[in-house]
Every structure is written in C-alpha cells, then in structure tokens.
Design a protein around this motif. Sequence first.
Motif, PDB file in Angstrom:
ATOM      1  N   VAL A  13      -5.726  -6.506   2.783  1.00  0.00           N
ATOM      2  CA  VAL A  13      -6.894  -6.556   3.381  1.00  0.00           C
ATOM      3  C   VAL A  13      -7.082  -6.727   4.882  1.00  0.00           C
ATOM      4  O   VAL A  13      -6.244  -7.049   5.416  1.00  0.00           O
ATOM      5  N   TYR A  14      -7.721  -5.750   5.246  1.00  0.00           N
ATOM      6  CA  TYR A  14      -8.148  -5.656   6.827  1.00  0.00           C
ATOM      7  C   TYR A  14      -9.136  -6.648   7.077  1.00  0.00           C
ATOM      8  O   TYR A  14     -10.222  -6.718   6.538  1.00  0.00           O
ATOM      9  N   LYS A  15      -8.972  -7.379   8.245  1.00  0.00           N
ATOM     10  CA  LYS A  15     -10.025  -8.206   8.666  1.00  0.00           C
ATOM     11  C   LYS A  15     -10.526  -7.995  10.080  1.00  0.00           C
ATOM     12  O   LYS A  15      -9.821  -7.624  11.067  1.00  0.00           O
ATOM     13  N   THR A  16     -11.768  -7.983  10.004  1.00  0.00           N
ATOM     14  CA  THR A  16     -12.441  -7.486  11.461  1.00  0.00           C
ATOM     15  C   THR A  16     -13.591  -8.642  11.559  1.00  0.00           C
ATOM     16  O   THR A  16     -14.652  -8.696  10.752  1.00  0.00           O
ATOM     17  N   GLY A  17     -13.282  -9.495  12.516  1.00  0.00           N
ATOM     18  CA  GLY A  17     -14.296 -10.859  12.480  1.00  0.00           C
ATOM     19  C   GLY A  17     -14.168 -11.588  11.318  1.00  0.00           C
ATOM     20  O   GLY A  17     -13.199 -11.912  10.551  1.00  0.00           O
ATOM     21  N   GLU A  18     -15.536 -11.706  10.589  1.00  0.00           N
ATOM     22  CA  GLU A  18     -15.894 -12.526   9.459  1.00  0.00           C
ATOM     23  C   GLU A  18     -15.393 -11.516   8.207  1.00  0.00           C
ATOM     24  O   GLU A  18     -15.411 -12.144   7.088  1.00  0.00           O
ATOM     25  N   MET A  19     -15.475 -10.277   8.707  1.00  0.00           N
ATOM     26  CA  MET A  19     -15.760  -9.263   7.375  1.00  0.00           C
ATOM     27  C   MET A  19     -14.178  -9.059   6.831  1.00  0.00           C
ATOM     28  O   MET A  19     -13.022  -8.963   7.553  1.00  0.00           O
ATOM     29  N   GLU A  20     -13.957  -8.873   5.483  1.00  0.00           N
ATOM     30  CA  GLU A  20     -12.842  -8.426   4.765  1.00  0.00           C
ATOM     31  C   GLU A  20     -12.942  -7.277   4.309  1.00  0.00           C
ATOM     32  O   GLU A  20     -13.854  -6.983   3.520  1.00  0.00           O
ATOM     33  N   ILE A  21     -12.100  -6.297   4.394  1.00  0.00           N
ATOM     34  CA  ILE A  21     -12.155  -4.908   4.037  1.00  0.00           C
ATOM     35  C   ILE A  21     -11.007  -4.626   3.117  1.00  0.00           C
ATOM     36  O   ILE A  21      -9.910  -4.649   3.763  1.00  0.00           O
ATOM     37  N   PRO A  22     -11.037  -4.685   1.858  1.00  0.00           N
ATOM     38  CA  PRO A  22     -10.022  -4.667   0.788  1.00  0.00           C
ATOM     39  C   PRO A  22      -9.348  -3.034   1.074  1.00  0.00           C
ATOM     40  O   PRO A  22     -10.232  -2.441   0.852  1.00  0.00           O
ATOM     41  N   ALA A  23      -8.325  -2.599   1.383  1.00  0.00           N
ATOM     42  CA  ALA A  23      -7.791  -1.316   1.415  1.00  0.00           C
ATOM     43  C   ALA A  23      -7.024  -1.133  -0.003  1.00  0.00           C
ATOM     44  O   ALA A  23      -6.891   0.112  -0.431  1.00  0.00           O
ATOM     45  N   LEU A  24      -5.982  -2.016  -0.486  1.00  0.00           N
ATOM     46  CA  LEU A  24      -5.408  -1.892  -1.508  1.00  0.00           C
ATOM     47  C   LEU A  24      -5.325  -3.091  -2.334  1.00  0.00           C
ATOM     48  O   LEU A  24      -5.406  -4.117  -1.809  1.00  0.00           O
ATOM     49  N   HIS A  25      -5.079  -2.722  -3.606  1.00  0.00           N
ATOM     50  CA  HIS A  25      -5.046  -4.177  -4.564  1.00  0.00           C
ATOM     51  C   HIS A  25      -4.216  -3.724  -5.779  1.00  0.00           C
ATOM     52  O   HIS A  25      -4.195  -2.494  -6.363  1.00  0.00           O
ATOM     53  N   ASP A  26      -3.078  -4.553  -6.302  1.00  0.00           N
ATOM     54  CA  ASP A  26      -2.366  -4.347  -7.478  1.00  0.00           C
ATOM     55  C   ASP A  26      -1.761  -3.226  -7.434  1.00  0.00           C
ATOM     56  O   ASP A  26      -1.848  -2.401  -8.450  1.00  0.00           O
TER      57      ASP A  26
END
Length: 234
Positions: A13-26
């Motif tokens: 998960v990439y974090k930018t400020g308050e935002m979380e951007i999921p890049a990979l899962h499972d």
Amino acid sequence: MSGFVRFEDVKKVYKTGEMEIPALHDVNFEIEKGEFCVIVGASGAGKTTILNILGGMDTLTSGKVYLDEEEVSAFNKKQLTAYRRYDVGFVFQFYNLVQNLTALENVELAAQICREPLDAAVILEQVGLKERTNNFPAQLSGGEQQRVAIARALAKNPKLLLCDEPTGALDYNTGKAVLRLLQGTCRETGKTVIVITHNQALTAMADRIITVKSGTVVSMVKNEKTVDISEIEW
C-alpha cells in the motif's frame, strides 16, 4: 512452497498524506531456479511493483518474499543495498548507460562492485558486441545499447536477472533478438530470468507464466511446450 523465488501473501500500500493507494494484495507465486519466467499484465496491474519488491528497490507492507531461501522482506537498508549489488541484475526499458564510458567500461563498472564478477570483455563477446567494446553509447544502436545493459547485468554474476519491459524502446526485430539473448542466457548459464511485459504473445517462450491483474496474481502456469522466439508473432 519451496521455490527459488517465493512471494507469500504480499501486500503493498502506498501512502500519500491521508490517502492509501493499494498496489498489491494477496500476491502468491513461486519460480524455480533456472526458469525463464514471464510476468504479464496490463499497464498498472502491479507487475513493476512486484519486480521492484523482488529487486529490493521497494519494500512491502505485509507478507514475505524469499530468494534462494533468504527472506528478502526482512532485510534492513544495509542488507538490501548488498542484495541489490550482489544478487540481482537489472535490465530496464531504457538502458541507463554512462554516456562518457565505452561499452566495455560500462560493463566493467558493474563488475567492480561485485564479489565474483565475470570478465567484461568475455560477456560483451557473448552478447554479440565483440566489435563494439570501445564504442560509446551514442555510437551504438538501441539494440546494441540494450545488449550492453544486459552484459552489465550479467557481469555481476547475479542469482537473478530482472528485466522490466526490456524491448519496450526497441523495434520489432531488435526486440526479438534481445529476447532471444535473454532466453539463451537463461538456458546456457542456468540463471533465473524474469521478464515483465504487457505483451501476451511473449508468454509462449516462457517456462513459467505469471499473470497479474488489478494488483494480484490471477494465474501461474508452468509451460511444458516453450516456443522459440522466432516462431512468435505479434
């Protein structure tokens, strides 16, 4: 799982400020030693993130990554630097050569930082550039520059060769020649080679095909009937 390369429940998960951007899962997969593996997926599917984590250029949020029974995901910064330096060879879409060094010097530069480097001149000959050793990058074609980049990666004598869209900047025939070189290297040296591409046609030449979609692995196939690159059209 007991593969040479292993991803176990990897999440990023990439974090930018308050935002979380999921890049990979499972993300789960394994690759055996000496395999020519193609990781395929559309742009933005997460394949470059997988490559960057495996190459020690990015860290994961959770899960585990192994290379040759070592847990790469547990390495600290110093260990990751050593890992990138000794264990992994990188080939990118753009060649990243040092412009004021000859082909030979570019390859020697990589060899200088390694434990057991291979002979730069011998490697250049193996990639078909014997006549080009004293040429500067500006005097070489795109395909020749990419061959220098491959030679540079191989001179490190890495455990793993990671190639991110290695033919992306090349024309069709030159791209095929570079892929033939990468596959030949895998066959002749027993190195594990991973190629990332959006080009579905290239999966036919792979021993193992890992398909990535929307940040996760949707299939992993062992290919029993690999096809020579000369027979593949796209």
